[in-house]
Design an enzyme around this catalytic site. Sequence first.
Site, PDB file in Angstrom:
ATOM      1  CB  SER A 123      -0.545   0.012   1.554  1.00 52.82           C
ATOM      2  OG  SER A 123      -1.454   1.427   0.977  1.00 52.82           O
ATOM      3  CE1 TYR A 133      -4.150  -2.505   4.921  1.00 56.78           C
ATOM      4  CE2 TYR A 133      -3.855  -0.144   4.797  1.00 56.78           C
ATOM      5  CZ  TYR A 133      -4.021  -0.984   3.809  1.00 56.78           C
ATOM      6  OH  TYR A 133      -3.720  -1.557   2.420  1.00 56.78           O
TER       7      TYR A 133
END
Length: 283
Positions: free
Chosen positions: A149, A162
């Site tokens: 990501s 995250y």
Amino acid sequence: MTNIQDIFKKSNVAVVTGGASGIGFAAAKHFAKAGMSVVIADLGGDRLAKSAEELKAISGEEDVMAVETDVASRESLEALERAVLQRFGRVHVLMNNAGIGPETSIFSPQANWDHIFAVNLMGVINGTRTFGPKMLSHGEPGLIINTGSKQGITTPPGNPAYNISKSGVKVFTEALEHELRNVEGGKISAHLLIPGFVFTGLTQGDRAEKPAAAWTPEQTVDFMVESLERGDFYILCPDNDVARPVDERRMAWAAGDIIENRPPLSRWHKDYADAFKAFLEQK
């Protein structure tokens, strides 16, 4: 550089975790259309079965396998590998794609932190360590694709668990590719998929329709395949809102925090707002 047409072909086998929806399912469909045998691993038996039926409509009953798998469990991944090898004999593409994103803050409950790390980071590490040795030993060309990501690179404020998990995926995949390219006679390469804004179950929230800024999972997979054809390691995806030059400057600025001895996350620091805006607009 391996020709991916030697990998994405009939009689070869692809395993996709998080394969019942989103980017994982779009990738599974692409592999099936290329003639590969496809294994999708995910949680949620009904959803998994429905996705498997769609894949069977593309490539036939014999070439599709769906296995309920919890990537947070090393034992579950080992059971997945045993089932795949018993059915298909070997694996040529491993896509460690399963991911979750419950909201966290620094002092939010421990359970969310533990779950994100177990799925997003250890799922990738254990998936690779489980399947990788036999992928290397069968001697045929193959790929390990790990889904990261941009939040693991620029690490924006919000949801630190995250961001940390995806930062770990980046570092792990870089180390993996370094090791793989130094295996004498090895024909497996690693690649880091870095999606942009993609409309999936992870990002849709309360929205019923895809926002104009987002890409579809299929667009993301098409870009991934084009990047693999070029031999790219970092598969940095744009979207309908953010072009690659903007991503590059954001990433360069993040690295510059260390080099320039700025405060961490200075891109979001009020004292550096004008400087970042000027940096972003440089020609």
